[in-house]
Design a protein around this motif. Structure first.
Motif, mmCIF file in Angstrom:
data_model
loop_
_atom_site.group_PDB
_atom_site.id
_atom_site.type_symbol
_atom_site.label_atom_id
_atom_site.label_comp_id
_atom_site.label_asym_id
_atom_site.label_seq_id
_atom_site.Cartn_x
_atom_site.Cartn_y
_atom_site.Cartn_z
ATOM 1 N N ALA A 1 0.940 -1.054 0.007
ATOM 2 C CA ALA A 1 -0.016 0.023 0.191
ATOM 3 C C ALA A 1 0.933 1.177 -0.008
ATOM 4 C CB ALA A 1 -0.990 0.020 1.139
ATOM 5 N N GLY A 2 0.407 2.410 -0.709
ATOM 6 C CA GLY A 2 1.172 3.687 -0.685
ATOM 7 C C GLY A 2 0.614 4.236 -1.481
ATOM 8 N N LYS A 3 1.243 5.596 -1.746
ATOM 9 C CA LYS A 3 0.746 6.764 -2.672
ATOM 10 C C LYS A 3 0.697 6.420 -4.050
ATOM 11 C CE LYS A 3 1.089 11.550 -3.284
ATOM 12 N NZ LYS A 3 0.463 12.668 -2.669
ATOM 13 N N ILE A 4 -0.351 6.487 -4.797
ATOM 14 C CA ILE A 4 -0.084 6.254 -6.217
ATOM 15 C C ILE A 4 -0.542 7.456 -6.838
ATOM 16 C CG2 ILE A 4 -1.270 5.083 -8.219
ATOM 17 C CD1 ILE A 4 -1.358 2.464 -6.573
ATOM 18 N N PRO B 1 -5.068 -1.050 -14.425
ATOM 19 C CA PRO B 1 -5.259 -0.087 -15.591
ATOM 20 C C PRO B 1 -5.738 1.336 -15.158
ATOM 21 C CG PRO B 1 -7.049 -1.509 -15.481
ATOM 22 C CD PRO B 1 -6.060 -1.912 -14.382
ATOM 23 N N GLN B 2 -5.323 2.343 -15.898
ATOM 24 C CA GLN B 2 -5.658 3.655 -15.317
ATOM 25 C C GLN B 2 -7.158 3.970 -15.988
ATOM 26 O OE1 GLN B 2 -2.956 6.759 -16.681
ATOM 27 N NE2 GLN B 2 -1.047 5.649 -15.257
ATOM 28 N N GLY B 3 -7.968 5.125 -15.482
ATOM 29 C CA GLY B 3 -9.000 5.219 -16.109
ATOM 30 C C GLY B 3 -10.363 4.932 -15.398
ATOM 31 N N ALA C 1 -13.687 4.532 -6.403
ATOM 32 C CA ALA C 1 -14.472 3.571 -5.553
ATOM 33 C C ALA C 1 -14.119 2.112 -6.509
ATOM 34 C CB ALA C 1 -15.860 3.756 -5.719
ATOM 35 N N ASP C 2 -13.723 2.117 -7.776
ATOM 36 C CA ASP C 2 -13.508 0.802 -8.226
ATOM 37 C C ASP C 2 -12.280 0.466 -8.014
ATOM 38 O OD1 ASP C 2 -15.833 0.766 -9.878
ATOM 39 O OD2 ASP C 2 -15.148 1.932 -11.399
ATOM 40 N N TYR C 3 -11.274 1.306 -7.859
ATOM 41 C CA TYR C 3 -9.879 0.846 -7.366
ATOM 42 C C TYR C 3 -9.988 0.436 -5.895
ATOM 43 C CZ TYR C 3 -7.723 3.153 -11.351
ATOM 44 O OH TYR C 3 -7.257 3.409 -12.751
ATOM 45 N N MET C 4 -10.490 0.987 -4.923
ATOM 46 C CA MET C 4 -10.729 0.573 -3.627
ATOM 47 C C MET C 4 -11.295 -0.800 -3.445
ATOM 48 S SD MET C 4 -8.801 3.133 -2.420
ATOM 49 C CE MET C 4 -8.770 2.226 -0.755
#
Length: 161
Positions: A8-11, A42-44, A48-51
């Motif tokens: 975990a970290g800053k992205i 992937p980006q974009g 909420a999806d990432y989390m």
């Protein structure tokens, strides 16, 4: 079976995040860990999806390792709060190093509120012979649900609010 570790970290806002995450992943692999690395996504997509994906990886991991700089990342802070909520083992970067102090988490605030509420009720209970305790787990759940919803439009039970 190898211990599974989530990094975990800053992205967001860190142009070098992939190199940092990949270096950490290689270091953990050399130490025998199975690495779950969110930097490959992937980006974009929506926050909420990432989390949701990250929470699934955290749930799968045995331990979560936070990279330096996690303190300034809302996403990493949310992951840390989630780890506290589910009682997941965490590794923080070099606890003895100088750096920004970790801000009180939603969980810590909820615990303080639950403890202070219970203390007040217990003091009153002495004179009234009535003992009423708020459930700290319920208070924590309410606080996290509110925070997740406000920060990310995310419900602990899935779906955007």
């Amino acid at each position: 079976m190898a211990t599974k570790i989530y990094i975990a970290g800053k992205i967001t806002g860190d142009p070098d995040y992939k190199a940092k995450f990949n270096a950490a992943a290689e270091a953990y692999k050399k130490r025998g860990y199975t690495v779950l690395n969110p930097s490959w996504m992937p980006q974009g997509m929506q926050k909420a999806d990432y989390m949701r994906i990250c929470f699934a990886m955290i749930d799968t991991a045995d331990v979560v390792a936070f990279l330096p700089g996690y303190e300034t990342s809302p996403g990493a802070q949310l992951e840390l709060q989630y780890c506290f909520y589910i009682d997941k083992d965490v590794k923080l970067p070099d606890d003895e190093a100088e750096g920004p102090a970790l801000q009180p988490s939603v969980v810590q605030n909820a615990l303080k509120n639950a403890v202070s509420t219970n203390t007040l009720v217990l003091k009153n209970a002495v004179s009234t012979n009535t003992l009423v305790l708020n459930d700290p787990a319920t208070e924590i759940k309410k606080a996290l649900e509110k925070h997740f919803n406000q920060q990310f439009g995310l419900s602990l039970y899935g779906g955007a609010e």
